[in-house]
Design a protein around this motif. Structure first.
Motif, PDB file in Angstrom:
ATOM      1  N   PHE A 134      -4.258   5.127   6.574  1.00 50.52           N
ATOM      2  CA  PHE A 134      -4.394   5.636   5.209  1.00 50.52           C
ATOM      3  C   PHE A 134      -5.818   6.054   4.881  1.00 50.52           C
ATOM      4  O   PHE A 134      -6.050   6.783   3.919  1.00 50.52           O
ATOM      5  CB  PHE A 134      -3.917   4.584   4.201  1.00 50.52           C
ATOM      6  N   SER A 135      -6.786   5.585   5.671  1.00 57.90           N
ATOM      7  CA  SER A 135      -8.178   5.993   5.442  1.00 57.90           C
ATOM      8  C   SER A 135      -8.715   6.815   6.615  1.00 57.90           C
ATOM      9  O   SER A 135      -9.938   6.951   6.774  1.00 57.90           O
ATOM     10  CB  SER A 135      -9.067   4.762   5.231  1.00 57.90           C
ATOM     11  N   ILE A 195       0.354   4.139  -2.895  1.00 63.74           N
ATOM     12  CA  ILE A 195       0.008   5.524  -2.564  1.00 63.74           C
ATOM     13  C   ILE A 195       1.153   6.464  -2.905  1.00 63.74           C
ATOM     14  O   ILE A 195       0.923   7.597  -3.364  1.00 63.74           O
ATOM     15  CB  ILE A 195      -0.389   5.641  -1.082  1.00 63.74           C
ATOM     16  N   SER A 240      -8.339  10.626  -1.771  1.00 66.30           N
ATOM     17  CA  SER A 240      -8.198   9.164  -1.891  1.00 66.30           C
ATOM     18  C   SER A 240      -8.529   8.478  -0.573  1.00 66.30           C
ATOM     19  O   SER A 240      -9.208   7.440  -0.542  1.00 66.30           O
ATOM     20  CB  SER A 240      -6.768   8.804  -2.318  1.00 66.30           C
ATOM     21  N   ALA A 241      -8.054   9.067   0.532  1.00 62.84           N
ATOM     22  CA  ALA A 241      -8.286   8.481   1.851  1.00 62.84           C
ATOM     23  C   ALA A 241      -9.769   8.490   2.211  1.00 62.84           C
ATOM     24  O   ALA A 241     -10.298   7.500   2.741  1.00 62.84           O
ATOM     25  CB  ALA A 241      -7.479   9.241   2.904  1.00 62.84           C
ATOM     26  N   LEU A 281       0.829  -1.208   0.000  1.00 61.73           N
ATOM     27  CA  LEU A 281       0.000   0.000   0.000  1.00 61.73           C
ATOM     28  C   LEU A 281       0.865   1.259   0.000  1.00 61.73           C
ATOM     29  O   LEU A 281       0.531   2.253  -0.667  1.00 61.73           O
ATOM     30  CB  LEU A 281      -0.937   0.004   1.200  1.00 61.73           C
ATOM     31  N   ILE A 296      -6.747   1.551  -1.029  1.00 65.51           N
ATOM     32  CA  ILE A 296      -6.749   1.822   0.412  1.00 65.51           C
ATOM     33  C   ILE A 296      -7.802   0.945   1.091  1.00 65.51           C
ATOM     34  O   ILE A 296      -7.568   0.394   2.178  1.00 65.51           O
ATOM     35  CB  ILE A 296      -7.013   3.309   0.686  1.00 65.51           C
ATOM     36  N   GLY A 356      -5.638  -1.968   2.239  1.00 64.44           N
ATOM     37  CA  GLY A 356      -5.518  -1.425   3.583  1.00 64.44           C
ATOM     38  C   GLY A 356      -6.557  -1.954   4.542  1.00 64.44           C
ATOM     39  O   GLY A 356      -6.251  -2.724   5.456  1.00 64.44           O
ATOM     40  N   THR A 357      -7.813  -1.585   4.341  1.00 60.57           N
ATOM     41  CA  THR A 357      -8.841  -1.864   5.341  1.00 60.57           C
ATOM     42  C   THR A 357      -9.148  -3.350   5.481  1.00 60.57           C
ATOM     43  O   THR A 357      -9.303  -3.855   6.600  1.00 60.57           O
ATOM     44  CB  THR A 357     -10.132  -1.098   5.002  1.00 60.57           C
ATOM     45  N   SER A 385      -6.775   4.604  -6.238  1.00 59.05           N
ATOM     46  CA  SER A 385      -6.010   4.662  -4.989  1.00 59.05           C
ATOM     47  C   SER A 385      -6.915   4.420  -3.792  1.00 59.05           C
ATOM     48  O   SER A 385      -6.558   3.679  -2.864  1.00 59.05           O
ATOM     49  CB  SER A 385      -5.319   6.017  -4.852  1.00 59.05           C
ATOM     50  N   SER A 392      -2.566   9.406  10.975  1.00 59.12           N
ATOM     51  CA  SER A 392      -3.129   9.853   9.700  1.00 59.12           C
ATOM     52  C   SER A 392      -2.631  11.252   9.337  1.00 59.12           C
ATOM     53  O   SER A 392      -2.336  11.535   8.155  1.00 59.12           O
ATOM     54  CB  SER A 392      -4.657   9.844   9.762  1.00 59.12           C
ATOM     55  N   GLY A 397     -11.487   5.847   0.335  1.00 59.47           N
ATOM     56  CA  GLY A 397     -11.196   4.569   0.960  1.00 59.47           C
ATOM     57  C   GLY A 397     -12.019   4.355   2.221  1.00 59.47           C
ATOM     58  O   GLY A 397     -12.539   3.260   2.468  1.00 59.47           O
TER      59      GLY A 397
END
Length: 387
Positions: free
Chosen positions: A159-160, A79, A258-259, A75, A129, A133-134, A125, A236, A262
């Motif tokens: 990232f989110s 990013i 983007s975050a 990730l 995320i 990511g999640t 992106s 964050s 996400g």
């Protein structure tokens, strides 16, 4: 050979992430092509490849844990490339390195990128995320006994802007799921866009209260770096600062967009996993209290997040050991397909509300039938839950 394939199938997740990284680096229309390819791959793949209801035994679970940990560097690369694609300079000499390695003039491609493809980069992106990511963090932050998994999981959530997920989801959502006390459970008739906002606000409040009680029990105040909510939001903010250092507020704004996309994907997933469910709070959480799916491509590339019914019945079970529960209530389709349907409220209500009414008749306990009738009344359905 088949046992090896069971390990390899979860690397599909990393292949998709590397595809996104490549397309973002190539820039221009390639980013849009990459976004479309990934969406089509999931939707068509789930439709064509059917269900995976196998639950193999894994002799080397450490390999599966390492696959999860690999999500963080993956990730980070995605990013970084995304932010590099809208920066004015060649941060860390990335463009020059790509040209030296492959012969492709990434800097020239970046300069000629049409603005519309930058929107595709934000969408791609944010999708990564959410997926890299999640989804991975969801698995890792349930492993509260493992400091490495918790470290990796919380950074993935940073990232989110959603490190509070590691608190509210584990200690709040799993306790109150499918009741009116749960911010992540969408009541009948609620549209997804209102839910994203409501669940985000209530989830943060819930996480703060959980941490406040924990700290009070340990003899500490809430306003402290001991507070996981505060530490998480600072993580964050650090990522926003890094984005700013790469190219000022335009790049930082690109990252924030983007975050937030996400983060929205997480709340959309919460919406579709529990929409319309009710549960007698006196009863333990059972597989029937979550919407499930066993679609093969979604299962392989999302670490069995799809087997949500078993996950909520036994949240401590590692992803590879989750059972498919084909008799559980089922979603409309695979995850990406269901996300897109949820984003069109009239279509969602047309397809999903009949499923909720069927759930009342097939799965609800006598007490839950009463709760369903009250939920129907609040939704303005004007229908009884029982036949």
């Amino acid at each position: 050979m088949m046992n090896i394939l069971h390990y390899l199938k979860y690397f599909l997740f990393h292949i998709i992430g590397l595809l996104a990284l490549t397309m973002v680096t190539l820039g221009g229309a390639y980013t849009t092509y990459g976004l479309i390819t990934i969406l089509v791959f999931y939707m068509v793949g789930d439709a064509v490849c059917g269900d995976d209801t196998t639950t193999p035994t894994f002799k080397y679970p450490g390999i599966l844990t390492a696959q999860l940990w690999m999500a963080l560097p993956l990730l980070l690369m995605i990013i970084f490339a995304s932010l590099w694609s809208v920066s004015s300079g060649d941060v860390l000499g990335y463009g020059a390195w790509v040209q030296q390695l492959t012969g492709f003039d990434a800097l020239a491609a970046r300069e000629s990128t049409f603005w519309g493809h930058h929107i595709s980069t934000i969408l791609l992106s944010g999708l990564m995320i959410g997926m890299v990511g999640t989804i991975t963090a969801h698995e890792l932050t349930h492993r509260t006994w493992d400091p490495i998994s918790m470290f990796v999981g919380r950074w993935l959530l940073a990232f989110s802007f959603d490190t509070i997920f590691s608190i509210e989801h584990v200690y709040g959502h799993h306790r109150y799921v499918s009741t009116t006390e749960d911010p992540a459970t969408a009541p009948r008739g609620r549209n997804v866009y209102f839910h994203v906002l409501a669940s985000t606000i209530k989830g943060n409040i819930s996480a703060w209260n959980i941490e406040k009680k924990r700290l009070k029990r340990d003899g500490h105040g809430a306003i402290s770096l001991r507070n996981g909510v505060i530490r998480g939001h600072l993580m964050s903010l650090l990522l926003v600062a890094v984005a700013y250092a790469m190219g000022g507020w335009p790049v930082a704004g690109f990252f924030i967009a983007s975050a937030l996309w996400g983060k929205s994907l997480l709340e959309i997933v919460n919406y579709m996993e529990h929409y319309g469910m009710v549960r007698d709070p006196k009863l333990p959480v059972q597989p029937r209290h979550s919407w499930n799916t066993n679609k093969r491509i979604s299962s392989w590339s999302m670490f069995n997040l799809t087997r949500h019914s078993h996950h909520h019945a036994q949240g401590e079970v590692p992803y590879q050991d989750l059972k498919p529960f084909p008799e559980a209530p089922m979603m409309i389709g695979g995850y990406l397909t269901t996300i897109l349907v949820a984003m069109v409220p009239p279509l969602w209500f047309k397809l999903m509300d009949p499923k909720v009414k069927e759930w009342d008749l097939k799965y609800a306990s006598p007490e839950e039938l009463k709760l369903s009738e009250a939920a129907n009344k609040r939704a303005g359905w004007g229908l009884k839950a029982s036949a």
